[in-house]
Design a protein around this motif. Structure first.
Motif, PDB file in Angstrom:
ATOM      1  N   PHE A  88      -2.363  11.567 -25.381  1.00  0.00           N
ATOM      2  CA  PHE A  88      -2.206  10.987 -24.053  1.00  0.00           C
ATOM      3  C   PHE A  88      -3.525  10.978 -23.294  1.00  0.00           C
ATOM      4  N   LEU A  89      -4.312  12.042 -23.440  1.00  0.00           N
ATOM      5  CA  LEU A  89      -5.627  12.079 -22.787  1.00  0.00           C
ATOM      6  C   LEU A  89      -6.511  10.931 -23.266  1.00  0.00           C
ATOM      7  N   GLN A  90      -6.486  10.653 -24.550  1.00  0.00           N
ATOM      8  CA  GLN A  90      -7.283   9.550 -25.093  1.00  0.00           C
ATOM      9  C   GLN A  90      -6.787   8.208 -24.560  1.00  0.00           C
ATOM     10  N   TYR A  91      -5.487   8.047 -24.514  1.00  0.00           N
ATOM     11  CA  TYR A  91      -4.909   6.815 -23.976  1.00  0.00           C
ATOM     12  C   TYR A  91      -5.270   6.656 -22.499  1.00  0.00           C
ATOM     13  N   GLN A  92      -5.150   7.738 -21.744  1.00  0.00           N
ATOM     14  CA  GLN A  92      -5.465   7.737 -20.320  1.00  0.00           C
ATOM     15  C   GLN A  92      -6.930   7.360 -20.080  1.00  0.00           C
ATOM     16  N   ALA A  93      -7.806   7.778 -20.976  1.00  0.00           N
ATOM     17  CA  ALA A  93      -9.237   7.505 -20.829  1.00  0.00           C
ATOM     18  C   ALA A  93      -9.580   6.039 -21.077  1.00  0.00           C
ATOM     19  N   LYS A  94      -8.764   5.345 -21.854  1.00  0.00           N
ATOM     20  CA  LYS A  94      -9.117   3.958 -22.187  1.00  0.00           C
ATOM     21  C   LYS A  94      -8.286   2.889 -21.472  1.00  0.00           C
ATOM     22  N   VAL A  95      -7.164   3.282 -20.838  1.00  0.00           N
ATOM     23  CA  VAL A  95      -6.328   2.288 -20.150  1.00  0.00           C
ATOM     24  C   VAL A  95      -6.112   2.736 -18.704  1.00  0.00           C
ATOM     25  N   ARG A  96      -6.324   1.807 -17.794  1.00  0.00           N
ATOM     26  CA  ARG A  96      -6.221   2.129 -16.361  1.00  0.00           C
ATOM     27  C   ARG A  96      -4.773   2.307 -15.943  1.00  0.00           C
ATOM     28  N   VAL A 125       0.842  -1.196   0.000  1.00  0.00           N
ATOM     29  CA  VAL A 125       0.000   0.000   0.000  1.00  0.00           C
ATOM     30  C   VAL A 125       0.878   1.247   0.000  1.00  0.00           C
ATOM     31  N   VAL A 126       1.920   1.227   0.815  1.00  0.00           N
ATOM     32  CA  VAL A 126       2.863   2.350   0.851  1.00  0.00           C
ATOM     33  C   VAL A 126       3.469   2.557  -0.533  1.00  0.00           C
ATOM     34  N   PHE A 127       3.860   1.468  -1.179  1.00  0.00           N
ATOM     35  CA  PHE A 127       4.448   1.548  -2.522  1.00  0.00           C
ATOM     36  C   PHE A 127       3.468   2.189  -3.505  1.00  0.00           C
ATOM     37  N   ILE A 128       2.222   1.727  -3.506  1.00  0.00           N
ATOM     38  CA  ILE A 128       1.217   2.270  -4.428  1.00  0.00           C
ATOM     39  C   ILE A 128       0.997   3.759  -4.163  1.00  0.00           C
ATOM     40  N   LEU A 129       0.830   4.122  -2.903  1.00  0.00           N
ATOM     41  CA  LEU A 129       0.585   5.530  -2.567  1.00  0.00           C
ATOM     42  C   LEU A 129       1.763   6.408  -2.974  1.00  0.00           C
ATOM     43  N   TYR A 130       2.962   5.958  -2.671  1.00  0.00           N
ATOM     44  CA  TYR A 130       4.155   6.737  -3.042  1.00  0.00           C
ATOM     45  C   TYR A 130       4.260   6.865  -4.560  1.00  0.00           C
ATOM     46  N   MET A 131       4.130   5.741  -5.240  1.00  0.00           N
ATOM     47  CA  MET A 131       4.282   5.758  -6.704  1.00  0.00           C
ATOM     48  C   MET A 131       3.217   6.640  -7.354  1.00  0.00           C
ATOM     49  N   ASN A 132       1.970   6.533  -6.902  1.00  0.00           N
ATOM     50  CA  ASN A 132       0.911   7.377  -7.471  1.00  0.00           C
ATOM     51  C   ASN A 132       1.239   8.849  -7.311  1.00  0.00           C
ATOM     52  N   ARG A 133       1.665   9.247  -6.122  1.00  0.00           N
ATOM     53  CA  ARG A 133       1.870  10.670  -5.834  1.00  0.00           C
ATOM     54  C   ARG A 133       3.177  11.229  -6.397  1.00  0.00           C
ATOM     55  N   PHE A 134       4.285  10.528  -6.195  1.00  0.00           N
ATOM     56  CA  PHE A 134       5.593  11.098  -6.497  1.00  0.00           C
ATOM     57  C   PHE A 134       6.204  10.623  -7.812  1.00  0.00           C
ATOM     58  N   GLN A 135       5.625   9.607  -8.435  1.00  0.00           N
ATOM     59  CA  GLN A 135       6.158   9.128  -9.704  1.00  0.00           C
ATOM     60  C   GLN A 135       5.118   9.222 -10.824  1.00  0.00           C
ATOM     61  N   ILE A 136       3.984   8.569 -10.637  1.00  0.00           N
ATOM     62  CA  ILE A 136       3.031   8.444 -11.736  1.00  0.00           C
ATOM     63  C   ILE A 136       2.348   9.766 -12.071  1.00  0.00           C
ATOM     64  N   LYS A 137       1.835  10.473 -11.079  1.00  0.00           N
ATOM     65  CA  LYS A 137       1.164  11.750 -11.377  1.00  0.00           C
ATOM     66  C   LYS A 137       2.105  12.745 -12.064  1.00  0.00           C
ATOM     67  N   PRO A 138       3.343  12.922 -11.593  1.00  0.00           N
ATOM     68  CA  PRO A 138       4.256  13.809 -12.322  1.00  0.00           C
ATOM     69  C   PRO A 138       4.586  13.303 -13.732  1.00  0.00           C
ATOM     70  N   GLU A 139       4.698  11.981 -13.890  1.00  0.00           N
ATOM     71  CA  GLU A 139       4.920  11.422 -15.226  1.00  0.00           C
ATOM     72  C   GLU A 139       3.753  11.752 -16.138  1.00  0.00           C
ATOM     73  N   GLU A 140       2.535  11.563 -15.624  1.00  0.00           N
ATOM     74  CA  GLU A 140       1.345  11.827 -16.437  1.00  0.00           C
ATOM     75  C   GLU A 140       1.275  13.295 -16.851  1.00  0.00           C
TER      76      GLU A 140
END
Length: 160
Positions: free
Chosen positions: A149-157, A123-138
């Motif tokens: 990218f918006l279209q891709y984001q809308a169709k793939v989780r 859970v810690v890994f997911i929370l960290y990755m979502n906030r500090f890696q994935i959101k900035p990448e997105e």
């Protein structure tokens, strides 16, 4: 009045995901040393844990190979240098197969440790990755690829 807010941007895209996974794995191991464990034989823990780990390695490698075939960066600290938006192969099912692979390896580690409380590391890994890696990448990928990218984001989780 000074702010007590965590300087979050200072951590964004700074710690390589493999290092995050290794730090979380260490934390999980330490937790397993001081908390109750489930009574499973060594063989069962090893077998099930290895299944998760092997699946994780396969998923992560599929992501790396897709990036290499598309001739785009696999460096997680510089998503703004991406040259191609990869949306085929494993990327049809998850936007982050490399991180999903690391998560699966952590799940395998948790099974091997047989410590229910060690699962909180995932859970810690997911929370960290979502906030500090994935959101900035997105955010960076949106700047580079825009509507595609918006279209891709809308169709793939994000994860699965």
């Amino acid at each position: 009045m000074p702010s007590l807010e965590l300087k979050a941007p200072s951590l964004e895209l700074k710690v390589p995901p493999v290092a995050v996974m290794l730090l979380v794995a260490l934390m999980m191991w330490l937790v397993s040393l001081i908390t109750p464990v489930i009574a499973l034989t060594f063989f069962v823990r090893l077998f099930i844990g290895a299944m998760f780990a092997v699946a994780g390695i396969a998923v992560a490698l599929a992501g790396v190979i897709s990036f290499m075939q598309a001739h785009t960066t696999v460096n997680p600290t510089t998503p703004n240098s991406a040259s191609n938006l990869v949306d085929s192969g494993i990327y049809r099912f998850t936007r982050n197969p490399m991180y999903l692979g690391l998560l699966s390896m952590l799940l395998g580690w948790a099974v091997f440790l047989a410590s229910p409380l060690a699962l909180t590391g995932t859970v810690v890994f997911i929370l960290y990755m979502n906030r500090f890696q994935i959101k900035p990448e997105e955010k960076a990928l949106l700047n580079v690829f825009g509507e595609a990218f918006l279209q891709y984001q809308a169709k793939v989780r994000r994860w699965l």
